[in-house]
Design a protein around this motif. Structure first.
Motif, PDB file in Angstrom:
ATOM      1  N   ARG A  11     -50.645 -25.979   5.824  1.00  0.00           N
ATOM      2  CA  ARG A  11     -51.469 -25.168   4.917  1.00  0.00           C
ATOM      3  C   ARG A  11     -51.618 -23.739   5.437  1.00  0.00           C
ATOM      4  NH1 ARG A  11     -57.152 -24.227   3.960  1.00  0.00           N
ATOM      5  NH2 ARG A  11     -57.521 -24.157   1.717  1.00  0.00           N
ATOM      6  N   TYR A  56     -50.989 -31.475   8.372  1.00  0.00           N
ATOM      7  CA  TYR A  56     -51.243 -30.784   7.109  1.00  0.00           C
ATOM      8  C   TYR A  56     -52.006 -29.466   7.270  1.00  0.00           C
ATOM      9  CZ  TYR A  56     -52.554 -29.779   2.313  1.00  0.00           C
ATOM     10  OH  TYR A  56     -52.735 -29.145   1.108  1.00  0.00           O
ATOM     11  N   LEU A 115     -56.984 -30.927   2.275  1.00  0.00           N
ATOM     12  CA  LEU A 115     -56.710 -32.343   2.192  1.00  0.00           C
ATOM     13  C   LEU A 115     -58.020 -33.104   2.326  1.00  0.00           C
ATOM     14  CD1 LEU A 115     -54.296 -34.304   1.959  1.00  0.00           C
ATOM     15  CD2 LEU A 115     -54.261 -34.390   4.442  1.00  0.00           C
ATOM     16  N   ASP A 145     -57.419 -38.269  -0.721  1.00  0.00           N
ATOM     17  CA  ASP A 145     -56.058 -37.854  -1.105  1.00  0.00           C
ATOM     18  C   ASP A 145     -55.029 -38.743  -0.456  1.00  0.00           C
ATOM     19  OD1 ASP A 145     -57.110 -35.833  -2.593  1.00  0.00           O
ATOM     20  OD2 ASP A 145     -56.818 -34.294  -1.077  1.00  0.00           O
ATOM     21  N   ARG A 164     -51.464 -36.246   7.973  1.00  0.00           N
ATOM     22  CA  ARG A 164     -52.831 -35.690   7.945  1.00  0.00           C
ATOM     23  C   ARG A 164     -53.093 -34.779   9.146  1.00  0.00           C
ATOM     24  NH1 ARG A 164     -56.347 -37.654   4.353  1.00  0.00           N
ATOM     25  NH2 ARG A 164     -55.751 -39.480   3.173  1.00  0.00           N
TER      26      ARG A 164
END
Length: 147
Positions: A123, A119, A143, A147, A116
């Motif tokens: 991205r 991410y 995110l 999720d 997390r």
């Protein structure tokens, strides 16, 4: 005092999360290659991760590779991004530290917390690489907590 003299306390993800805080997320490598013209239809990503503990820090390296394919599943572009997330102890005087032998707890922390944290960088990296190749409309979703 080296961390070898510290008592390990990592039987759960929560215990690791209580011991550490994110210190840095660094991109260590990225590349992309356009194979065919067009914007493609589907981006297929895969990720490998590993953990290491040294000098009272905990690091997770993420290697993300992807292939953008067209409607006929013909490759349009390949990409690769490698990032390292580094965590430092919340309490510098803490006697307990992460036991890197507890691979299951580290894997769970990697999946639940570290992924997390990196991410957004993945991205942004995917969007940037695709834009540099002239491929538009290829963006990973945000995110969300569920999720």
């Amino acid at each position: 005092m080296s961390h070898e003299n510290h008592q390990p306390v990592t039987s759960s993800v929560g215990e690791i999360a209580n011991l550490v805080e994110i210190q840095d997320v660094a991109t260590v490598a990225f590349s992309a290659e356009r194979l065919e013209p067009g914007n493609g239809q589907n981006l297929h990503l895969s990720m490998n991760a590993g953990a290491a503990s040294a000098d009272r820090s905990l690091s997770f390296k993420f290697d993300v590779t992807g292939q953008l394919v067209d409607e006929d599943s013909k490759p349009v572009a390949n990409l690769s991004i490698s990032l390292v997330a580094t965590y430092a102890p919340r309490d510098k005087s803490l006697d307990a530290w992460v036991d890197e032998k507890d691979q299951e707890a580290l894997k769970l922390f990697c999946d639940a917390i570290a992924w997390r944290d990196v991410y957004p960088f993945v991205r942004e990296g995917v969007a940037s690489l695709m834009a540099k190749l002239g491929i538009h409309g290829c963006q990973l979703p945000v995110l969300r907590l569920e999720d």
